[in-house]
Design an enzyme around this catalytic site. Structure first.
Site, PDB file in Angstrom:
ATOM      1  N   CYS A  59       6.325  -0.084   2.721  1.00  0.00           N
ATOM      2  CA  CYS A  59       6.154  -1.537   2.608  1.00  0.00           C
ATOM      3  C   CYS A  59       7.335  -2.166   1.874  1.00  0.00           C
ATOM      4  CB  CYS A  59       4.858  -1.867   1.872  1.00  0.00           C
ATOM      5  SG  CYS A  59       3.352  -1.293   2.702  1.00  0.00           S
ATOM      6  N   ASP A 114      10.638  20.486 -19.315  1.00  0.00           N
ATOM      7  CA  ASP A 114      10.396  20.124 -20.709  1.00  0.00           C
ATOM      8  C   ASP A 114       9.925  21.385 -21.425  1.00  0.00           C
ATOM      9  OD1 ASP A 114       9.846  18.449 -23.028  1.00  0.00           O
ATOM     10  OD2 ASP A 114       7.736  18.750 -22.519  1.00  0.00           O
ATOM     11  N   CYS A 129       5.383   7.247  25.289  1.00  0.00           N
ATOM     12  CA  CYS A 129       4.291   7.138  24.326  1.00  0.00           C
ATOM     13  C   CYS A 129       4.362   8.329  23.374  1.00  0.00           C
ATOM     14  CB  CYS A 129       2.955   7.117  25.060  1.00  0.00           C
ATOM     15  SG  CYS A 129       1.533   7.140  23.963  1.00  0.00           S
ATOM     16  N   ASP A 133       1.577  15.533  27.772  1.00  0.00           N
ATOM     17  CA  ASP A 133       1.501  14.820  26.502  1.00  0.00           C
ATOM     18  C   ASP A 133       0.328  15.323  25.662  1.00  0.00           C
ATOM     19  OD1 ASP A 133       2.756  12.434  25.044  1.00  0.00           O
ATOM     20  OD2 ASP A 133       0.623  11.946  24.969  1.00  0.00           O
ATOM     21  N   ASP A 148       5.112  17.321 -19.185  1.00  0.00           N
ATOM     22  CA  ASP A 148       3.700  17.022 -19.441  1.00  0.00           C
ATOM     23  C   ASP A 148       3.509  15.830 -20.360  1.00  0.00           C
ATOM     24  OD1 ASP A 148       4.625  18.274 -21.828  1.00  0.00           O
ATOM     25  OD2 ASP A 148       2.556  18.732 -22.368  1.00  0.00           O
ATOM     26  N   ASP A 201       0.790  -1.219   0.000  1.00  0.00           N
ATOM     27  CA  ASP A 201       0.000   0.000   0.000  1.00  0.00           C
ATOM     28  C   ASP A 201       0.825   1.274   0.000  1.00  0.00           C
ATOM     29  OD1 ASP A 201      -2.373  -1.425   0.047  1.00  0.00           O
ATOM     30  OD2 ASP A 201      -2.409  -1.531   2.234  1.00  0.00           O
ATOM     31  N   CYS A 228       2.739  10.040  21.316  1.00  0.00           N
ATOM     32  CA  CYS A 228       1.498  10.512  20.694  1.00  0.00           C
ATOM     33  C   CYS A 228       1.699  11.836  19.965  1.00  0.00           C
ATOM     34  CB  CYS A 228       0.415  10.658  21.762  1.00  0.00           C
ATOM     35  SG  CYS A 228       0.042   9.123  22.626  1.00  0.00           S
TER      36      CYS A 228
END
Length: 758
Positions: free
Chosen positions: A85, A460, A416, A740, A654, A81, A418
């Protein structure tokens, strides 16, 4: 027994041709590798033998010597995805002792593995354990129609439960808190399962692991609402990234669609429709006017015009003589043509561009999100510190257990991340939203960050710096006729033609509101021009090289206009020269100001084009920038790579021919008027098709990077302060929770400032 030897650009001779040694003249696919089938190099020429086993054709030790192996395998990957990955899959495969190297090509979703022996089943098992599937399809297939409800089910469920928890906590705080816990557990379950798989696959501190620790830590110290919110934001970010990645990969499929599925093969006087895969070297094929070539071919019989703009960027059709090669994907403009196939299946010009896109992808390091990298050190370190705080003072100094466990739990909350997890996505999401609102679509946070570091932009010409449509710039009458009279005749002769120059002449006549006489017996003169009769008199529009009646002064005038990059056609009545029409692709109105603004930002500009040097020089002089002309896609890629080694470079284009260079550059930017392939291959697209959006978007990207740094400093700075105060006993658990949450609010508010940019 004697064997014929073939000279090679690598300096060696081979028993058979090695196509990678000359990518511009023949196919770059040196080894025809079947899916999950081994391929063994035959000769010692690295440039010929190495396909894509090592990025850039380099060996594992970093030298220029190609990495060769006894077995090479390829698979198509299912379930990938996002770019991160790719690293997870590579890590899982590289854990196998027999694997020499593993590379994931994200653009085409391919896995290429070099191994010392045939271990296909072990590789497939290792990839499956980390949540992905390898399929036996070596070519990208048409994507299945996604089920949006199924894909977003977990996100929708988590959102509904989060809203229910908030509403319930207003009425019954205790039950609302319990529902926050349930919401967190439901959202955490698949993430924790994925983290476990990645842990076994060699990625112990992936972002899934980070999120699992963050949510579990928040639950332990009672920050149930915060735990649920972090998981919700994580799910939303993953879905948006997956969507952008899927759209980017569809560009490869769109490029393949340029080739027709079937070809018309001539056998004697018989015609037969055959599949593209059945074409063989030496076959004679027929392509109707307006049709695309299914393979690279050598033109037979008569001259013909071909629209090669999709492959070379040339703004007007190119005339090819018998015996000249024409690339696959080119369109026959004016007539039915006969060609001899000169490329094997899978080795045409389109296939070369596809291979260049994959090769360019392999030269870029896999995209790694900042949080994923940082968690490798931050999360384990804080967890270890929390454990040491809990056990070391009681064990070494005989201190009371309860106070130090309390301090350890407080440090666990500080561990943590967060605020840290939210800080970067919040800034990136705000930056992407602001960019979209002002007319620039940027595909992901990594692209936005790369844009902020750009030092040079390569453009270009046709359709990017210019409008992409030739226009009549001058009508000059050599006889006593007026300009309008000359234009009326020329437009009448061109009526009904689909040639770009003809359309430009007709458009100019319409702009001047000229009434056109009726032309008869129109006849296209292949490679030369067009002929017709008006009131019984024959008129012709020809290229200057085909007109022998021009005087020396007339030839000099034409040469002067051609030196300015203009295309000139000559109008004749019978054999008498009446005058000329000059046409030129026009510069975009905002091009000069846009490049000036980029220069003010410290960004240099360069033009890379497939157009002829004279047209390129005219545009470059007007823009006051450097240029390189007459470039094929492979040449553009090579130029971008060389420049990219010196500084961070963005490629703006393009056309299909720009797609490989966009992939090879640090950043690819497409104009909205461009082809689908360019739009999908690019990292960003200017949706309003205005070059002035470029400097604005660069400014926005730089602001986003600055705010990301500020957010990270806020998140880590507050945690650092409370880490010290907790160890000193100044702050406790409840204040750590407040800190936090406060840090999360601060970084979010800071990120939202990007939305106020005008």
């Amino acid at each position: 027994m004697h064997s014929h030897s073939h000279p090679c650009r690598c300096g060696k001779s081979h028993s058979k041709p090695q196509p990678l040694c000359a990518i511009r003249s023949v196919s770059p696919t040196a080894l025809k590798i079947s899916v999950a089938m081994p391929a063994t190099p035959e000769n010692g020429c690295g440039c010929c033998d190495n396909d894509s086993g090592s990025p850039g054709g380099e060996s594992d030790d970093g030298s220029d010597r190609p990495a060769l192996s006894s077995h090479q395998f390829r698979w198509q990957i299912t379930g990938m995805d996002c770019p991160s990955c790719a690293r997870k899959i590579e890590n899982a495969v590289q854990q196998l002792p027999q694997v020499r190297s593993a590379q994931v090509i994200f653009a085409s979703e391919k896995l290429v593995v070099d191994a010392h022996q045939d271990i296909r089943s072990a590789i497939e098992t290792a990839v499956k354990k980390v949540g992905f599937t390898l399929t036996s399809n070596d070519l990208p297939s048409q994507p299945a129609i996604p089920n949006r409800w199924r894909e977003n089910a977990s996100l929708l469920v988590l959102t509904v439960m989060m809203l229910a928890s908030v509403l319930l906590s207003q009425v019954a705080p205790a039950w609302g808190d319990r529902l926050f816990v349930v919401t967190t557990l439901i959202g955490l379950a698949p993430i924790a399962l994925s983290a476990g798989k990645l842990l076994r696959g060699g990625s112990p501190f992936s972002i899934e692991t980070l999120m699992t620790i963050a949510a579990a830590g928040a639950l332990v110290i009672g920050a149930h609402a915060e735990a649920a919110m972090v998981l919700l934001l994580f799910q939303l970010g993953e879905r948006l990234e997956s969507y952008a990645a899927a759209r980017a990969r569809r560009g490869v499929t769109a490029l393949m669609a340029l080739r027709p599925d079937r070809a018309t093969r001539l056998t004697g006087h018989q015609r037969e429709q055959i599949a593209l895969a059945d074409l063989r070297l030496g076959d004679v094929i027929e392509v109707a006017a307006g049709g695309r070539l299914p393979a690279d071919g050598e033109l037979l019989n008569l001259n013909a015009s071909f629209d090669e703009s999709a492959l070379t960027g040339e703004s007007v059709p190119v005339v090819r003589q018998p015996g000249e090669a024409v690339m696959a994907g080119a369109t026959s403009v004016d007539r039915l043509v006969t060609l001899k196939v000169i490329s094997q299946p899978g080795q045409s010009a389109i296939d070369r561009i596809l291979q260049l896109i994959e090769e360019a992808e392999s030269h870029r390091a896999p995209v790694e999100r900042f949080i994923d990298r940082f968690s490798r050190l931050y999360t384990p370190a804080i967890m270890l510190l929390a454990l040491l705080v809990m056990v070391m003072p009681p064990l070494i100094a005989g201190a009371a257990w309860l106070p130090w466990i309390y301090k350890g739990l407080t440090l666990l909350l500080i561990g943590c991340p967060c605020a840290l997890v939210i800080s970067t996505p919040a800034a990136i999401t705000s930056g992407l939203a602001a960019a979209a609102r002002q007319g620039a679509l940027i595909k992901g946070g990594a692209a936005l960050e790369r844009l902020s570091r750009i030092q040079t932009m390569a453009f270009d010409k046709t359709g990017t710096l210019t409008v992409g449509k030739p226009q009549v710039t001058q009508v000059e009458a050599f006889s006593a006729r007026e300009e309008n009279a000359l234009l009326r005749i020329a437009a009448a002769v061109e009526q009904g033609s689909s040639h770009p120059l003809a359309l430009a002449i007709l458009q100019e006549a319409e702009r001047r509101q000229l009434r056109l006489p009726q032309a008869q017996y129109q006849q296209t003169l292949a490679g030369s021009g067009i002929r017709a009769q008006i009131e019984g008199i024959t008129y012709q529009l020809l290229a200057p090289r085909d007109v022998s009646e021009l005087t020396e002064d007339q030839q000099q005038a034409i040469a002067q206009r051609e030196a300015q990059g203009q295309t000139v056609v000559v109008l004749l009545q019978q054999q008498t020269v009446l005058g000329t029409l000059a046409l030129q692709d026009q510069l975009r109105e905002e091009a000069v100001s846009a490049l000036a603004q980029l220069k003010a930002l410290g960004i240099n500009s360069l033009m890379l084009t497939g157009d002829n040097p004279r047209a390129a020089a005219a545009i470059a002089t007007e823009l006051n920038i450097e240029y390189r002309a007459g470039l094929l896609p492979a040449d553009k890629v090579e130029a971008v790579r060389k420049l990219g080694q010196q500084q961070s470079l963005a490629m703006v284009g393009d056309g299909i021919n720009d797609a490989p260079a966009m992939k090879a550059a640090s950043m690819g930017i497409a104009m909205s008027s461009g082809t689908d392939v360019a739009l999908e291959a690019a990292d960003a697209a200017l949706t309003q098709n205005r070059l002035t959006l470029l400097p604005r978007t660069v400014v926005l990207a730089r602001r986003t990077r600055a705010i990301i740094r500020q957010n990270i400093a806020i998140a880590l700075g507050l945690k650092g302060i409370f880490l010290v105060t907790t160890l000193l006993g100044v702050t406790g658990l409840w204040l750590a929770v407040l800190a936090d949450s406060g840090a999360t609010a601060l970084v979010t508010a800071n990120a939202l400032r990007l939305l106020r940019q005008r």
